[in-house]
Design a protein around this motif. Structure first.
Motif, PDB file in Angstrom:
ATOM      1  N   GLY A  41      43.567 -27.717  44.100  1.00  0.00           N
ATOM      2  CA  GLY A  41      44.463 -26.576  43.612  1.00  0.00           C
ATOM      3  C   GLY A  41      45.642 -27.223  42.627  1.00  0.00           C
ATOM      4  N   VAL A  42      45.883 -26.630  41.423  1.00  0.00           N
ATOM      5  CA  VAL A  42      46.728 -27.205  40.513  1.00  0.00           C
ATOM      6  C   VAL A  42      47.581 -26.291  40.137  1.00  0.00           C
ATOM      7  CG1 VAL A  42      47.444 -28.820  38.449  1.00  0.00           C
ATOM      8  CG2 VAL A  42      45.244 -29.111  39.836  1.00  0.00           C
ATOM      9  N   PHE A  43      48.877 -26.328  40.600  1.00  0.00           N
ATOM     10  CA  PHE A  43      49.876 -24.899  40.304  1.00  0.00           C
ATOM     11  C   PHE A  43      51.295 -25.683  39.847  1.00  0.00           C
ATOM     12  CE2 PHE A  43      46.555 -23.472  43.115  1.00  0.00           C
ATOM     13  CZ  PHE A  43      46.138 -22.529  42.401  1.00  0.00           C
ATOM     14  N   GLY A  44      51.612 -25.920  38.750  1.00  0.00           N
ATOM     15  CA  GLY A  44      52.719 -26.683  38.329  1.00  0.00           C
ATOM     16  C   GLY A  44      53.846 -26.006  37.802  1.00  0.00           C
ATOM     17  N   HIS A  45      53.706 -24.581  37.774  1.00  0.00           N
ATOM     18  CA  HIS A  45      54.683 -23.737  37.397  1.00  0.00           C
ATOM     19  C   HIS A  45      55.757 -23.433  38.427  1.00  0.00           C
ATOM     20  CE1 HIS A  45      56.716 -20.582  35.064  1.00  0.00           C
ATOM     21  NE2 HIS A  45      56.674 -19.691  36.174  1.00  0.00           N
ATOM     22  N   LEU A  46      56.999 -23.266  38.419  1.00  0.00           N
ATOM     23  CA  LEU A  46      57.826 -23.211  39.399  1.00  0.00           C
ATOM     24  C   LEU A  46      58.382 -21.927  39.919  1.00  0.00           C
ATOM     25  CD1 LEU A  46      58.472 -26.103  37.739  1.00  0.00           C
ATOM     26  CD2 LEU A  46      60.752 -25.786  38.793  1.00  0.00           C
ATOM     27  N   GLY A  47      57.730 -20.821  39.326  1.00  0.00           N
ATOM     28  CA  GLY A  47      57.636 -19.577  39.702  1.00  0.00           C
ATOM     29  C   GLY A  47      57.313 -19.024  40.846  1.00  0.00           C
ATOM     30  N   LYS A  48      58.085 -18.728  41.904  1.00  0.00           N
ATOM     31  CA  LYS A  48      57.677 -18.508  43.077  1.00  0.00           C
ATOM     32  C   LYS A  48      56.664 -17.121  43.101  1.00  0.00           C
ATOM     33  CE  LYS A  48      59.148 -17.175  47.940  1.00  0.00           C
ATOM     34  NZ  LYS A  48      58.376 -15.936  48.140  1.00  0.00           N
ATOM     35  N   SER A  49      57.177 -16.196  42.323  1.00  0.00           N
ATOM     36  CA  SER A  49      56.316 -14.970  42.216  1.00  0.00           C
ATOM     37  C   SER A  49      54.794 -15.261  41.915  1.00  0.00           C
ATOM     38  CB  SER A  49      56.848 -13.996  41.153  1.00  0.00           C
ATOM     39  OG  SER A  49      56.997 -14.474  40.080  1.00  0.00           O
ATOM     40  N   HIS A  50      54.584 -16.188  40.914  1.00  0.00           N
ATOM     41  CA  HIS A  50      53.257 -16.467  40.424  1.00  0.00           C
ATOM     42  C   HIS A  50      52.475 -17.233  41.721  1.00  0.00           C
ATOM     43  CE1 HIS A  50      53.854 -16.705  35.833  1.00  0.00           C
ATOM     44  NE2 HIS A  50      54.940 -16.103  36.428  1.00  0.00           N
ATOM     45  N   PHE A  51      53.092 -18.232  42.487  1.00  0.00           N
ATOM     46  CA  PHE A  51      52.543 -18.960  43.593  1.00  0.00           C
ATOM     47  C   PHE A  51      52.069 -17.890  44.566  1.00  0.00           C
ATOM     48  CE2 PHE A  51      51.819 -21.587  47.160  1.00  0.00           C
ATOM     49  CZ  PHE A  51      50.765 -22.452  46.839  1.00  0.00           C
ATOM     50  N   ASP A  52      53.019 -16.707  44.678  1.00  0.00           N
ATOM     51  CA  ASP A  52      52.698 -15.796  45.842  1.00  0.00           C
ATOM     52  C   ASP A  52      51.420 -15.019  45.582  1.00  0.00           C
ATOM     53  OD1 ASP A  52      55.124 -16.095  47.116  1.00  0.00           O
ATOM     54  OD2 ASP A  52      56.228 -14.588  46.228  1.00  0.00           O
ATOM     55  N   VAL A  53      50.859 -15.062  44.321  1.00  0.00           N
ATOM     56  CA  VAL A  53      49.520 -14.373  43.880  1.00  0.00           C
ATOM     57  C   VAL A  53      48.497 -15.209  44.629  1.00  0.00           C
ATOM     58  CG1 VAL A  53      48.137 -13.532  42.190  1.00  0.00           C
ATOM     59  CG2 VAL A  53      50.317 -13.219  42.059  1.00  0.00           C
ATOM     60  N   PHE A  54      48.630 -16.664  44.397  1.00  0.00           N
ATOM     61  CA  PHE A  54      47.624 -17.588  44.520  1.00  0.00           C
ATOM     62  C   PHE A  54      47.402 -17.850  46.034  1.00  0.00           C
ATOM     63  CE2 PHE A  54      49.309 -18.921  40.231  1.00  0.00           C
ATOM     64  CZ  PHE A  54      48.832 -17.878  39.675  1.00  0.00           C
ATOM     65  N   LYS A  55      48.641 -17.817  46.666  1.00  0.00           N
ATOM     66  CA  LYS A  55      48.567 -18.435  48.133  1.00  0.00           C
ATOM     67  C   LYS A  55      47.786 -17.766  48.950  1.00  0.00           C
ATOM     68  CE  LYS A  55      52.100 -18.625  51.991  1.00  0.00           C
ATOM     69  NZ  LYS A  55      53.724 -18.356  52.195  1.00  0.00           N
ATOM     70  N   PRO A  56      47.506 -16.490  49.101  1.00  0.00           N
ATOM     71  CA  PRO A  56      46.474 -15.645  49.885  1.00  0.00           C
ATOM     72  C   PRO A  56      45.009 -16.550  49.704  1.00  0.00           C
ATOM     73  CG  PRO A  56      47.779 -14.202  49.244  1.00  0.00           C
ATOM     74  CD  PRO A  56      48.167 -15.306  48.516  1.00  0.00           C
ATOM     75  N   LEU A  57      44.580 -16.741  48.669  1.00  0.00           N
ATOM     76  CA  LEU A  57      43.385 -17.139  48.271  1.00  0.00           C
ATOM     77  C   LEU A  57      43.167 -18.722  48.820  1.00  0.00           C
ATOM     78  CD1 LEU A  57      40.587 -17.350  46.918  1.00  0.00           C
ATOM     79  CD2 LEU A  57      41.748 -17.951  44.909  1.00  0.00           C
ATOM     80  N   LEU A  58      44.224 -19.510  48.412  1.00  0.00           N
ATOM     81  CA  LEU A  58      44.230 -20.753  49.056  1.00  0.00           C
ATOM     82  C   LEU A  58      44.105 -21.049  50.580  1.00  0.00           C
ATOM     83  CD1 LEU A  58      47.018 -22.174  46.597  1.00  0.00           C
ATOM     84  CD2 LEU A  58      44.629 -22.506  46.327  1.00  0.00           C
ATOM     85  N   GLU A  59      45.019 -20.201  51.298  1.00  0.00           N
ATOM     86  CA  GLU A  59      44.887 -20.112  52.656  1.00  0.00           C
ATOM     87  C   GLU A  59      43.448 -19.614  53.385  1.00  0.00           C
ATOM     88  OE1 GLU A  59      49.909 -19.909  53.597  1.00  0.00           O
ATOM     89  OE2 GLU A  59      48.633 -18.116  53.937  1.00  0.00           O
ATOM     90  N   GLU A  60      42.984 -18.470  52.529  1.00  0.00           N
ATOM     91  CA  GLU A  60      41.802 -18.242  53.089  1.00  0.00           C
ATOM     92  C   GLU A  60      40.569 -19.204  52.847  1.00  0.00           C
ATOM     93  OE1 GLU A  60      39.044 -15.590  54.597  1.00  0.00           O
ATOM     94  OE2 GLU A  60      41.192 -15.431  54.699  1.00  0.00           O
ATOM     95  N   LEU A  61      40.791 -19.880  51.865  1.00  0.00           N
ATOM     96  CA  LEU A  61      39.576 -21.004  51.750  1.00  0.00           C
ATOM     97  C   LEU A  61      39.848 -21.907  52.646  1.00  0.00           C
ATOM     98  CD1 LEU A  61      39.698 -21.122  47.809  1.00  0.00           C
ATOM     99  CD2 LEU A  61      37.877 -20.644  49.025  1.00  0.00           C
TER     100      LEU A  61
END
Length: 548
Positions: A41-61
């Motif tokens: 997983g590659v997430f270089g953007h510094l916006g927390k609200s952006h990563f908050d969207v992707f975090k549940p998918l990463l943790e579920e995987l």
């Protein structure tokens, strides 16, 4: 002869079908028996609200046993690890202690909306991309990963404002899919060959409600062209420089790598943003970040909300906007209105106290937003139109008053206004009168509540949860079954073919030639008719002379 032609046609069809079946039988699928996948997983953007969207998918995987390596500015906290250990989830932290992340950074004194706002938006996006690329790709941990002999089954990365991180796709030779925390950016639609017809699909930056009238369609067309040209000739050349420094000079053009994306998971849903044509590998997962259960509220917040039988207004401007930077004139208007309404207000405010005490208002530096929105006494959400808070409000069936500030907030606010469950205020025009009128409308007109409830039902009603959908698509692409079956040919043809400019020119030329030929033939025919008529007239005249 007719039977001979029929026989030839039937024979050709039979040969075609048999060839097609043979080709299908020779198709080899990759990784179909591999149950545990290696995912980068590659997430270089510094916006927390952006990563908050992707975090549940990463943790579920990770919960499903897949081995994840996640590059981001938001590694799992020690508290999160203690609460739920995920041994197959490995963080590569991009955190820069001097730089920090994008939380409470937007100064509202800098918000001014006019005809040049789109240019400021483009500059701001480019600035954030420069920061992400320059800091992220120079991180020692990333350089170590690039020197390793790691192999991955799939790469997932954010599709937003830069392509500089797509070098990982070339380096590890793995299929990849993009994740979008917002409505699809125009340049990404172009890479996929996805529909973005400006005659009826508003651009993410214009904030138009639908349907658009003629002047809006003109501006929508112009805006879309500006955005795509800016990305092609300003963003991508700069991204290429950053990427070549990190991944080597032999790196292909980033635009070529971008077109290799096998799927795009988008944090939207047609019930909210409207129905439009989408490719089968452009998948809506709106609300991915919304939890499956509602946690208990802190006791002081619960007590405040439980006692608010007259109703509560929830007020938050999200994680990036610093509410305490509100211009004094607008802040005075907000305080006057909120202090005078016959309801309680719970407000995300970055200081311990407001400039003046209001008996009906509770302020907190942080609030459990989803839990607050789902309290039965909360009746309205006053926000900025950020997609995470807005999606949670839609899910909870709350009507809204929205004051969009930048980015996709105008687009999101327009979408929910189109659905009849929100009032939208321009920040330039935010004053006591406009705010009071909007709140009175939303609280007292039952239409907003009814529309919000209808929208909530449509938003929730899906064949699978957003998380289940996102997990399935990630595993599907990792198994190797996406390419070449999902790729649209429209993504690989030049612009003049996509818009049928070449066909139109040929048809115009042929039509003009035919018109010219017909004109010349008619002219020649008329000349012949005149000549024949003249000959007949002369002959008739000669005949009468002889009689005389």
């Amino acid at each position: 002869m007719r039977w001979l032609y029929s026989s030839i046609i039937l024979f050709a069809i039979a040969v075609f079908l048999s060839c097609d079946c043979d080709a299908a039988n020779e198709t080899t699928f990759v990784n179909t028996t591999k149950s545990k996948l290696k995912i980068l997983g590659v997430f270089g953007h510094l916006g927390k609200s952006h990563f908050d969207v992707f975090k549940p998918l990463l943790e579920e995987l990770a919960r499903r046993g897949h081995e994840l390596t996640v590059l981001s500015h938001f590694p799992r906290s020690e508290n999160a690890k203690a609460k739920e250990p995920l041994p197959t989830y490995k963080d590569i932290s991009l955190v820069d202690t001097e730089l920090g992340v994008y939380v409470d950074i937007v100064d509202l004194h800098q918000i001014h909306h006019n005809i040049f706002s789109i240019l400021r938006e483009l500059y701001f996006l480019r600035f954030m991309a420069d920061v992400a690329c320059s800091t992220g790709l120079q991180n020692p941990a990333i350089k170590e990963l690039l020197r390793s002999d790691e192999k991955f089954d799939v790469i997932i990365t954010e599709s937003f404002n830069t392509d500089c991180f797509l070098g990982f796709v070339h380096r590890f030779k793995a299929p990849y899919l993009g994740l979008s925390s917002s409505q699809i950016m125009p340049w990404i639609n172009k890479d996929f060959g996805n529909e973005d017809n400006p005659s009826y699909i508003p651009s993410i930056f214009v904030g138009f409600t639908k349907p658009m009238d003629f002047p809006k369609r003109i501006w929508n067309r112009v805006t879309l062209s500006i955005l795509k040209l800016a990305y092609d000739y300003w963003y991508r050349p700069r991204d290429q420089v950053f990427a070549n420094e990190a991944f080597g000079p032999d790196l292909p053009e980033l635009s070529e790598i971008a077109r290799q994306s096998q799927a795009l998971l988008v944090n939207t849903h047609s019930s909210l943003h409207g129905s439009k044509p989408q490719l089968p590998n452009v998948v809506e997962i709106g609300g991915l970040h919304i939890p499956s259960k509602i946690n208990p509220l802190p006791s002081d917040i619960a007590k405040f909300l439980d006692s608010a039988h007259e109703g509560v207004l929830y007020f938050s401007l999200g994680s990036m906007i610093k509410s305490t930077t509100m211009p004094q004139e607008k802040l005075d208007a907000i305080l006057t209105v909120l202090g005078s309404i016959p309801r309680k207000v719970i407000w995300k405010w970055e200081s311990d106290e407001l400039p003046r005490k209001l008996d009906n208002v509770m302020v907190k530096k942080w609030l459990p937003q989803f839990e607050v929105m789902n309290h039965p006494n909360v009746k309205c959400y006053l926000g900025h139109g950020g997609l995470l808070g807005l999606s949670e409000s839609v899910y909870s069936g709350l009507p809204m008053v929205l004051v969009p500030m930048y980015g996709d907030q105008f687009h999101n606010a327009a979408a929910v206004k189109t659905r009849g469950s929100a009032e939208v205020l321009a920040f330039n025009n935010l004053n006591e009168e406009s705010l009071r009128h909007a709140l009175d409308e939303v609280f007292n007109n039952t239409r907003y509540r009814e529309n919000a409830q209808k929208l909530s039902k449509a938003y929730r009603d899906r064949p699978a949860t957003p998380l289940e959908t996102a997990v399935w698509w990630t595993e599907y692409i990792a198994r190797g079954n996406g390419s070449p079956f999902l790729r649209s040919e429209g993504a690989d043809i030049p612009w003049y073919q996509r818009h049928l400019i070449d066909v139109a020119l040929v048809l115009i030329i042929v039509s003009a030639a035919l018109i010219y030929i017909i004109f010349r033939l008619i002219k020649l025919l008329l000349s012949l008719l005149r000549a024949v008529k003249g000959m007949l007239g002369a002959r008739e005249k000669s005949k009468w002379k002889k009689i005389d």
